[in-house]
Design a protein around this motif. Structure first.
Motif, PDB file in Angstrom:
ATOM      1  N   ARG A 103      16.534 -18.310   3.511  1.00  0.00           N
ATOM      2  CA  ARG A 103      15.778 -18.524   4.735  1.00  0.00           C
ATOM      3  C   ARG A 103      15.440 -17.148   5.272  1.00  0.00           C
ATOM      4  O   ARG A 103      16.272 -16.233   5.224  1.00  0.00           O
ATOM      5  CB  ARG A 103      16.651 -19.292   5.722  1.00  0.00           C
ATOM      6  N   GLY A 104      14.231 -16.969   5.772  1.00  0.00           N
ATOM      7  CA  GLY A 104      13.879 -15.639   6.232  1.00  0.00           C
ATOM      8  C   GLY A 104      12.815 -15.610   7.289  1.00  0.00           C
ATOM      9  O   GLY A 104      12.194 -16.624   7.626  1.00  0.00           O
ATOM     10  N   ILE A 105      12.629 -14.418   7.810  1.00  0.00           N
ATOM     11  CA  ILE A 105      11.621 -14.153   8.822  1.00  0.00           C
ATOM     12  C   ILE A 105      10.817 -12.932   8.415  1.00  0.00           C
ATOM     13  O   ILE A 105      11.227 -12.164   7.540  1.00  0.00           O
ATOM     14  CB  ILE A 105      12.236 -13.917  10.216  1.00  0.00           C
ATOM     15  N   CYS A 106       9.714 -12.775   9.070  1.00  0.00           N
ATOM     16  CA  CYS A 106       8.863 -11.619   8.852  1.00  0.00           C
ATOM     17  C   CYS A 106       8.910 -10.782  10.129  1.00  0.00           C
ATOM     18  O   CYS A 106       8.649 -11.306  11.216  1.00  0.00           O
ATOM     19  CB  CYS A 106       7.443 -12.103   8.561  1.00  0.00           C
ATOM     20  N   ASN A 107       9.301  -9.530  10.014  1.00  0.00           N
ATOM     21  CA  ASN A 107       9.275  -8.636  11.168  1.00  0.00           C
ATOM     22  C   ASN A 107       7.864  -8.094  11.325  1.00  0.00           C
ATOM     23  O   ASN A 107       7.204  -7.758  10.340  1.00  0.00           O
ATOM     24  CB  ASN A 107      10.276  -7.497  10.994  1.00  0.00           C
TER      25      ASN A 107
END
Length: 163
Positions: free
Chosen positions: A115-119
């Protein structure tokens, strides 16, 4: 001269905070049996935590592989889907998840969930992908988790991506 002293003090404060953040992340990884990785989208530089090396069966002394080689760990049947998921996040700046298989350095197939996010940079454009992964229990994928579990993993809602 005063300006330099103030800037030096700010830099030391930021470095101390970064070290505390790193220590907290390492502790969270050990307690939660998760691994973290990051890709700088401008330079395509990859960072793997120690646990990512372990999941991939890669000796840390070998260094972090380049981005394309890191993606090559994914099972051939999953690789293109994973690549498209990461590419979409890198363009849209949105969160992502991956439920796929990797083939570690010893040839062992492992089921992972990430699971991840984009900075985002100051200009609002994506600058980094940040992911948390863990080995999935046998025959359990994101698709079989209940809504409560998925909401717990929804990092974007609790921690908006901004730089």
């Amino acid at each position: 001269m005063i300006f330099l002293l103030v800037e030096r003090s700010r830099m030391h404060t930021r470095l101390a905070q970064a070290e505390r953040d790193r220590a907290c992340l390492a502790l969270a990884e050990n307690v939660g049996s998760v691994a973290t990785w990051m890709v700088d989208l401008r330079t395509r530089t990859v960072f793997w935590s120690d646990r990512v090396f372990a999941v991939h069966g890669r000796d840390k002394a070998a260094g972090t592989p380049p981005l394309d080689a890191a993606l090559d760990y994914y099972h051939p049947d999953d690789r293109e889907r994973v690549r498209k998921t990461f590419d979409k996040a890198a363009v849209s700046g949105g969160p992502f998840y991956v439920d796929a298989r990797i083939i570690d350095e010893q040839g062992v197939e492992r089921h992972i969930m990430c699971r991840g996010i984009c900075n985002l940079g100051a200009d609002g454009k994506p600058t980094e992908l940040f992911g948390v992964l863990f080995e999935a229990p046998e025959a359990r994928s994101f698709g079989t988790f209940g809504n409560e579990d998925l909401n717990t993993l929804a990092l974007e809602e609790d921690y908006p991506a901004d730089a």
